[in-house]
Write a protein that holds these residues in place. Structure first.
Motif, PDB file in Angstrom:
ATOM      1  N   ASP A   9       0.835  -1.187   0.000  1.00  0.00           N
ATOM      2  CA  ASP A   9       0.000   0.000   0.000  1.00  0.00           C
ATOM      3  C   ASP A   9       0.875   1.244   0.000  1.00  0.00           C
ATOM      4  N   ILE A  10       0.837   2.003  -1.081  1.00  0.00           N
ATOM      5  CA  ILE A  10       1.673   3.199  -1.216  1.00  0.00           C
ATOM      6  C   ILE A  10       1.382   4.230  -0.121  1.00  0.00           C
ATOM      7  N   THR A  11       0.170   4.240   0.412  1.00  0.00           N
ATOM      8  CA  THR A  11      -0.186   5.233   1.438  1.00  0.00           C
ATOM      9  C   THR A  11       0.481   4.947   2.775  1.00  0.00           C
ATOM     10  N   LYS A  12       1.111   3.800   2.928  1.00  0.00           N
ATOM     11  CA  LYS A  12       1.765   3.429   4.189  1.00  0.00           C
ATOM     12  C   LYS A  12       3.270   3.669   4.161  1.00  0.00           C
ATOM     13  N   LEU A  13       3.802   4.098   3.023  1.00  0.00           N
ATOM     14  CA  LEU A  13       5.245   4.209   2.871  1.00  0.00           C
ATOM     15  C   LEU A  13       5.793   5.518   3.433  1.00  0.00           C
ATOM     16  N   ALA A  14       6.836   5.385   4.252  1.00  0.00           N
ATOM     17  CA  ALA A  14       7.517   6.547   4.826  1.00  0.00           C
ATOM     18  C   ALA A  14       8.651   6.957   3.895  1.00  0.00           C
ATOM     19  N   ALA A  21      -1.489   8.707  -8.946  1.00  0.00           N
ATOM     20  CA  ALA A  21      -2.026   8.582 -10.306  1.00  0.00           C
ATOM     21  C   ALA A  21      -3.379   9.293 -10.301  1.00  0.00           C
ATOM     22  N   ALA A  22      -3.345  10.568 -10.568  1.00  0.00           N
ATOM     23  CA  ALA A  22      -4.506  11.444 -10.397  1.00  0.00           C
ATOM     24  C   ALA A  22      -5.298  11.590 -11.694  1.00  0.00           C
ATOM     25  N   ASN A  23      -6.452  12.231 -11.562  1.00  0.00           N
ATOM     26  CA  ASN A  23      -7.197  12.660 -12.754  1.00  0.00           C
ATOM     27  C   ASN A  23      -6.917  14.152 -12.951  1.00  0.00           C
ATOM     28  N   THR A  24      -7.374  14.711 -14.046  1.00  0.00           N
ATOM     29  CA  THR A  24      -7.019  16.094 -14.380  1.00  0.00           C
ATOM     30  C   THR A  24      -7.540  17.126 -13.382  1.00  0.00           C
ATOM     31  N   SER A  25      -8.580  16.799 -12.623  1.00  0.00           N
ATOM     32  CA  SER A  25      -9.103  17.754 -11.643  1.00  0.00           C
ATOM     33  C   SER A  25      -8.244  17.824 -10.386  1.00  0.00           C
ATOM     34  N   LEU A  26      -7.501  16.760 -10.097  1.00  0.00           N
ATOM     35  CA  LEU A  26      -6.705  16.590  -8.871  1.00  0.00           C
ATOM     36  C   LEU A  26      -7.565  16.530  -7.615  1.00  0.00           C
ATOM     37  N   LEU A  27      -8.862  16.366  -7.752  1.00  0.00           N
ATOM     38  CA  LEU A  27      -9.753  16.433  -6.590  1.00  0.00           C
ATOM     39  C   LEU A  27     -10.158  15.061  -6.048  1.00  0.00           C
ATOM     40  N   GLY A  28      -9.437  14.042  -6.421  1.00  0.00           N
ATOM     41  CA  GLY A  28      -9.726  12.706  -5.912  1.00  0.00           C
ATOM     42  C   GLY A  28     -10.537  11.910  -6.904  1.00  0.00           C
ATOM     43  N   GLY A  29     -10.492  10.613  -6.738  1.00  0.00           N
ATOM     44  CA  GLY A  29     -11.201   9.723  -7.649  1.00  0.00           C
ATOM     45  C   GLY A  29     -11.182   8.320  -7.090  1.00  0.00           C
ATOM     46  N   GLY A  30     -11.071   7.330  -7.962  1.00  0.00           N
ATOM     47  CA  GLY A  30     -11.031   5.944  -7.526  1.00  0.00           C
ATOM     48  C   GLY A  30      -9.612   5.431  -7.437  1.00  0.00           C
ATOM     49  N   VAL A  32      -5.929   4.228  -6.672  1.00  0.00           N
ATOM     50  CA  VAL A  32      -4.871   4.780  -5.831  1.00  0.00           C
ATOM     51  C   VAL A  32      -5.143   6.246  -5.504  1.00  0.00           C
ATOM     52  N   ASP A  33      -5.744   6.979  -6.421  1.00  0.00           N
ATOM     53  CA  ASP A  33      -6.075   8.388  -6.194  1.00  0.00           C
ATOM     54  C   ASP A  33      -7.006   8.530  -4.993  1.00  0.00           C
ATOM     55  N   GLY A  34      -8.067   7.748  -4.970  1.00  0.00           N
ATOM     56  CA  GLY A  34      -8.998   7.798  -3.850  1.00  0.00           C
ATOM     57  C   GLY A  34      -8.352   7.363  -2.545  1.00  0.00           C
ATOM     58  N   ALA A  35      -7.521   6.323  -2.611  1.00  0.00           N
ATOM     59  CA  ALA A  35      -6.847   5.829  -1.402  1.00  0.00           C
ATOM     60  C   ALA A  35      -5.910   6.890  -0.825  1.00  0.00           C
ATOM     61  N   ILE A  36      -5.176   7.576  -1.679  1.00  0.00           N
ATOM     62  CA  ILE A  36      -4.266   8.629  -1.211  1.00  0.00           C
ATOM     63  C   ILE A  36      -5.056   9.783  -0.602  1.00  0.00           C
TER      64      ILE A  36
END
Length: 177
Positions: A9-14, A21-30, A32-36
């Motif tokens: 899980d990339i969100t656990k890495l120090a 891996a975002a979408n063009t809005s940068l406002l969250g999505g599904g 890895v984007d949503g997890a981050i």
């Protein structure tokens, strides 16, 4: 300089920076984007609102907020359309721009997900080859980064990244995989 593959899980890495891996809005999505965004907390989307989005192949940086990483580098990968619409160059640009932002912001350790391989349908093997090749070229030119991690969500993706590293026939000792 080190380049390595982990399954996790990339969100656990120090690390100094994780790449989103975002979408063009940068406002969250599904994916890895949503997890981050969930792991970082609401402050991340608040900062992202100030960035006015991001174009495909480009990258922007924010704070990491509640993540163990100091920064999040947001990049927008291409949607796979068969490979004839510049997808490899755009995907390589995602990795290169993210690495450039990491160096500019005094990062030494960076973790990447498999950009564009989820809902954007980029073929995983081809994406791994582009990712590994682009990162290896960057590391050959710039010695700032001490650790680049490919954080793979599943065993198949991890195996494909290992295979891409092996295919480069990297000199022994230069990289850890």
């Amino acid at each position: 300089m080190r380049m390595r593959v982990i399954r996790g899980d990339i969100t656990k890495l120090a690390v100094d920076a994780i790449v989103n891996a975002a979408n063009t809005s940068l406002l969250g999505g599904g994916g890895v984007d949503g997890a981050i965004h969930r792991a970082a907390g609401p402050e991340l989307v608040q900062e992202c609102r100030t960035l006015n989005g991001c174009r495909v192949g480009e990258a922007k940086i924010t704070a990491g907020y509640r993540l163990p990483a100091r920064h999040v580098i947001h990049t927008v990968g291409p949607v796979w359309q068969g490979g004839g619409k510049g997808e490899p160059a755009l995907l390589a640009s995602c990795y290169r721009r993210s690495l450039e932002l990491a160096v500019t912001n005094d990062c030494r350790t960076v973790a990447f997900p498999a950009i564009s391989t989820g809902v954007y349908r980029y073929p995983k093997f081809e994406a791994a080859r582009v990712a590994v090749g682009t990162v290896a070229s960057f590391l050959d030119e710039d010695s700032t980064l001490s650790d680049v991690v490919f954080a793979c969500f599943d065993e198949e993706t991890a195996a494909l990244h290992h295979a891409a590293i092996d295919a480069l026939r990297l000199s022994s000792g230069a990289f850890d995989d």
